[in-house]
Scaffold this active site. Structure first.
Site, PDB file in Angstrom:
ATOM      1  N   GLY A 239       0.821  -1.203   0.000  1.00  0.00           N
ATOM      2  CA  GLY A 239       0.000   0.000   0.000  1.00  0.00           C
ATOM      3  C   GLY A 239       0.851   1.249   0.000  1.00  0.00           C
ATOM      4  O   GLY A 239       1.996   1.248  -0.468  1.00  0.00           O
ATOM      5  N   SER A 240       0.313   2.295   0.562  1.00  0.00           N
ATOM      6  CA  SER A 240       0.987   3.592   0.559  1.00  0.00           C
ATOM      7  C   SER A 240       2.117   3.628   1.589  1.00  0.00           C
ATOM      8  O   SER A 240       2.170   2.822   2.516  1.00  0.00           O
ATOM      9  CB  SER A 240      -0.016   4.703   0.877  1.00  0.00           C
ATOM     10  OG  SER A 240      -0.482   4.577   2.204  1.00  0.00           O
ATOM     11  N   GLY A 244       2.514   2.019   5.427  1.00  0.00           N
ATOM     12  CA  GLY A 244       3.693   1.307   5.910  1.00  0.00           C
ATOM     13  C   GLY A 244       4.229   1.877   7.204  1.00  0.00           C
ATOM     14  O   GLY A 244       4.687   1.135   8.081  1.00  0.00           O
ATOM     15  N   GLU A 261       5.615  -3.574   0.873  1.00  0.00           N
ATOM     16  CA  GLU A 261       5.768  -3.170  -0.522  1.00  0.00           C
ATOM     17  C   GLU A 261       4.969  -1.886  -0.672  1.00  0.00           C
ATOM     18  O   GLU A 261       3.733  -1.912  -0.690  1.00  0.00           O
ATOM     19  CB  GLU A 261       5.256  -4.242  -1.480  1.00  0.00           C
ATOM     20  CG  GLU A 261       5.477  -3.863  -2.934  1.00  0.00           C
ATOM     21  CD  GLU A 261       4.884  -4.874  -3.896  1.00  0.00           C
ATOM     22  OE1 GLU A 261       5.179  -4.759  -5.103  1.00  0.00           O
ATOM     23  OE2 GLU A 261       4.123  -5.750  -3.474  1.00  0.00           O
ATOM     24  N   CYS A 295       3.095   0.395  -8.059  1.00  0.00           N
ATOM     25  CA  CYS A 295       4.180   0.710  -7.118  1.00  0.00           C
ATOM     26  C   CYS A 295       5.369   1.314  -7.862  1.00  0.00           C
ATOM     27  O   CYS A 295       6.130   2.099  -7.290  1.00  0.00           O
ATOM     28  CB  CYS A 295       4.627  -0.550  -6.388  1.00  0.00           C
ATOM     29  SG  CYS A 295       3.302  -1.426  -5.553  1.00  0.00           S
TER      30      CYS A 295
END
Length: 313
Positions: A239-240, A244, A261, A295
Site C-alpha cells: 500500500g501507501s 507502511g 511493498e 508501485c
C-alpha cells in the site's frame, strides 16, 4: 463491459463468481462494492467482524501445526492445482478485477497471469527448500542448516493489484508450510471472493485442511487485527508509504515480522543521446499504465536541458 446495463453487469459478476466456485450470498451485507467503470454500486456483501477475524487467526494457527509437517512437495501440489484452476478461469477472475479495479480486460487478465506464473515458481520452490551443510571444528561432525516455516502469515493487499500481490505472498507461504489470512482492499472484495474460492477448491481437491487459508473482508479496522495478534508471525502489507509507517512499528512493537511493498517515486532520466520516440513510449506506459496505480509508476522526469522542450512538446 461499459455497454452492459446495470442488471447485465450484476449478472456477469454473479456468473464469474459462480465459475470460480463462490456460493455465498451477494446481498444484505454491510460492505458495499462498487465499480469505478461507471461509479455504480454493485453488491452489498457481508463483511468480517473483528471477532470473526480473530477466530480465523485461531483456526489458521491450529492448522499450521499440522500443515508444517506436510512434506513440501505435497504442499506444492495445492499450489499447482491452484495455478491450473486460475488458468481455467483466467477470464472469469479477470472480469472481476476489471469491474473493481477499472482495468482493461487485457490488463486484468494479465494480472491473473501473474498469479499463474507465481504458482509455477512456487511449485518449483517446493522441491528446492535446501539447507547448507558445513564443516565443524569438532572431528566427525558436520553442521546442517534447516529452514522452518514461520507460522501464520497475514497478507494485506491494495486495490491496484487486487489479486496478483495476494498470490505472490500466498503461493510461497503455503509451499513453505505457513498458513495465510488475507485482508484485501475493501474496494476489491468481489475479486477477493473469486480468488479465494479458487484456492479453496484447490485445497479441497488435494484433500488438505481448508483452514490453511482464510479471507477477511472489511475496512482497515478489521485489518488491524492482523497487526496486533501475536499469533500472526509475519504481516506482508502492500500500500501507501503512510500505511507502511503505521504497520511497521505496530507489528514490531510485539516483535512480529513485517514485509512492506510501498509506493515509489520513480524517475525517468532522458539524456541528449536518447531516442525520443522510444523514450516517449516508455514514459507514457510507465506513467499511465494501470491508470498510474503501480508501485513502480514513473512520477518524475529528469531531462537534459538541450532536449527538454522537444520532449515535453
Amino acid at each position: 463491459m461499459a455497454t452492459q446495463t446495470h442488471d447485465q453487469l450484476l449478472q456477469t459478476i454473479q456468473n464469474a463468481l459462480a465459475a470460480c466456485g463462490y456460493t455465498g450470498e451477494l446481498s444484505g451485507g454491510n460492505l458495499q462494492t462498487r465499480t469505478p467503470l461507471t461509479g455504480e454500486d454493485l453488491f452489498a456483501i457481508q463483511g468480517t467482524t473483528k471477532e470473526q477475524a480473530t477466530e480465523m487467526i485461531t483456526a489458521a494457527d491450529e492448522a499450521y501445526k499440522s500443515w508444517r509437517e506436510v512434506p513440501a512437495p505435497r504442499r506444492g501440489n495445492v499450489v499447482k492445482r491452484w495455478g491450473e484452476l486460475l488458468t481455467e478461469h483466467k477470464h472469469d477472475l479477470g472480469i472481476l478485477v476489471q469491474v473493481e479495479a477499472g482495468k482493461s480486460i487485457s490488463e486484468a487478465e494479465g494480472e491473473v497471469q501473474e498469479m499463474i506464473d507465481i504458482c509455477d515458481f512456487a511449485l518449483g520452490q517446493s522441491r528446492m527448500l535446501y539447507g547448507k551443510t558445513m564443516p565443524s571444528e569438532r572431528p566427525g561432525h558436520r553442521l546442517m542448516e534447516t529452514w522452518h516455516p514461520i507460522g501464520v502469515v497475514g497478507v494485506i493487499s491494495a486495490f491496484n493489484f487486487p489479486v496478483a500481490v495476494y498470490s505472490w505472498n500466498t503461493a510461497n507461504a503455503l509451499v513453505c508450510g505457513d498458513t495465510v489470512v488475507w485482508k484485501p482492499s475493501e474496494m476489491c472484495a468481489l475479486s477477493a471472493l473469486g480468488a479465494h474460492a479458487l484456492l479453496a477448491r484447490a485445497i479441497e481437491e488435494c484433500g488438505e485442511d481448508q483452514n490453511i487459508s482464510h479471507l477477511i473482508l472489511g475496512d482497515r479496522n478489521v485489518g488491524e487485527v492482523l497487526l496486533d495478534d501475536p499469533r500472526v508471525a509475519l504481516v506482508s502489507a502492500t500500500g501507501s508509504t503512510r500505511m507502511g509507517r503505521e504497520v511497521a512499528p505496530r507489528v514490531a512493537s510485539r516483535f512480529g515480522c513485517y514485509l512492506l511493498e510501498l509506493g515509489g517515486n520513480n524517475a525517468g532520466i532522458v539524456t541528449p543521446s536518447a531516442d525520443l520516440d522510444l523514450a516517449l513510449r516508455g514514459i507514457v506506459f510507465a506513467a499511465a499504465g494501470t491508470a498510474g496505480q503501480r508501485c513502480t509508476t514513473m512520477r518524475r522526469l529528469i531531462v537534459h536541458e538541450s532536449i527538454a522542450d522537444e520532449l515535453v512538446d
